[in-house]
Design an enzyme around this catalytic site. Structure first.
Site, PDB file in Angstrom:
ATOM      1  N   PRO A   1       0.803  -1.231   0.000  1.00  0.00           N
ATOM      2  CA  PRO A   1       0.000   0.000   0.000  1.00  0.00           C
ATOM      3  C   PRO A   1       0.830   1.272   0.000  1.00  0.00           C
ATOM      4  CG  PRO A   1      -0.887  -1.564   1.577  1.00  0.00           C
ATOM      5  CD  PRO A   1       0.422  -2.119   1.110  1.00  0.00           C
TER       6      PRO A   1
ATOM      7  N   GLU B   1      -0.020  -9.080   8.280  1.00  0.00           N
ATOM      8  CA  GLU B   1       0.071  -7.657   8.612  1.00  0.00           C
ATOM      9  C   GLU B   1       1.013  -6.898   7.695  1.00  0.00           C
ATOM     10  OE1 GLU B   1      -0.490  -4.032  10.559  1.00  0.00           O
ATOM     11  OE2 GLU B   1      -1.634  -5.911  10.610  1.00  0.00           O
TER      12      GLU B   1
ATOM     13  N   ARG C   1      -1.251  -7.138 -21.385  1.00  0.00           N
ATOM     14  CA  ARG C   1      -1.995  -6.644 -22.542  1.00  0.00           C
ATOM     15  C   ARG C   1      -1.112  -5.863 -23.508  1.00  0.00           C
ATOM     16  NH1 ARG C   1      -5.356  -3.192 -22.371  1.00  0.00           N
ATOM     17  NH2 ARG C   1      -7.102  -3.976 -23.615  1.00  0.00           N
TER      18      ARG C   1
ATOM     19  N   ASP D   1      -7.196   2.264 -25.693  1.00  0.00           N
ATOM     20  CA  ASP D   1      -7.915   2.177 -24.425  1.00  0.00           C
ATOM     21  C   ASP D   1      -7.903   3.494 -23.660  1.00  0.00           C
ATOM     22  OD1 ASP D   1      -8.663  -0.431 -24.691  1.00  0.00           O
ATOM     23  OD2 ASP D   1      -6.941  -1.240 -23.632  1.00  0.00           O
TER      24      ASP D   1
END
Length: 253
Positions: A89, A116, A153, A168
């Site tokens: 994160p 954790e 991709r 895209d």
């Protein structure tokens, strides 16, 4: 490209081998392997996590199993451990540009953790930390799959149409314009006439304006640092005028 993943839950990656990525594997465009790093533990209980020094909630992944797993992958690949990515994160926020950059590497290795968090020393192995956004998931498997899917991709030969990835949303800094297919009239909902007349220049301009409008309304942040062409600047002014007229018309009603 070769992609290695270190995870405690290899079965979670099975769905990734379906559809387009599965075809890339069949075509030998992609070599994809998931390794359970629990097999590299050196304690009798096969634990890969332990308590936090200094106290704290949860359990941390230990450094030793991860280090040994990366060493093993490096030996398998003649000393190449790949470009090692830690899904975390606190990492760089993932987007289309990051995916395209990752697609330029010949070998990627993902450390997909759980619990954790990680023993900080694991990060000495890492070349790049990536986050999907400002939220926390129960493990790194899902973010890893998202990053792999978006990256693969861009590999040549993966998509049926080579232009698909280039057209895209986000690829040119804008959201993709509305698109339609047959029938031309479905329950009274009709395809815009401009797309039916075969005038390629008018179609190009319509698509650009619609793309700018969609981005202006939904993701204006994408336009803040954009260098507009004169054509785009003119279209943005037209879009603003159209919105003002629509707003004034609604107030009259």
């Amino acid at each position: 490209m070769k992609i290695d993943v270190l995870s405690l839950f290899p079965e979670m990656f099975k769905p990734l081998e379906q559809s387009i990525i599965g075809k890339a594997i069949e075509k030998n465009i992609l070599d994809f392997k998931v390794t359970d790093f629990r097999q590299f533990t050196k304690n009798k209980q096969n634990h890969v996590d332990d308590l936090v020094y200094g106290g704290g909630a949860g359990m941390l992944l230990m450094a030793q199993p991860i280090f040994d797993a990366v060493d093993h992958l490096s030996q398998e690949n003649n000393g190449d451990k790949g470009h090692v990515i830690l899904v975390d994160p606190a990492g760089e926020v993932f987007n289309n540009k990051v995916a395209q950059k990752l697609s330029s590497y010949q070998h990627l290795t993902f450390i997909s953790g759980h619990y954790e968090g990680y023993d900080e020393r694991i990060k000495t192995l890492v070349d790049q930390e990536i986050s999907l956004g400002d939220y926390v998931l129960t493990g790194g498997e899902l973010p890893t799959m998202v990053i792999i899917d978006a990256t693969v991709r861009f590999l040549k030969g993966v998509l049926g149409n080579e232009d698909s990835a280039q057209d895209d949303s986000f690829q040119n800094g804008l959201l993709e314009e509305p698109q339609y297919t047959r029938p031309a009239d479905f329950r009274g909902l009709k395809v815009p006439d401009v797309l039916m007349n075969g005038d390629h220049e008018k179609i190009r301009k319509w698509r650009l304006k619609q793309s700018l409008k969609k981005t202006y309304l939904r993701r204006p942040d994408l336009l803040k640092n954009r260098k507009f062409s004169q054509e785009e600047s003119d279209m943005i002014e037209e879009i603003k005028d159209d919105i003002k007229l629509a707003s004034a018309s609604n107030k009259l009603l």
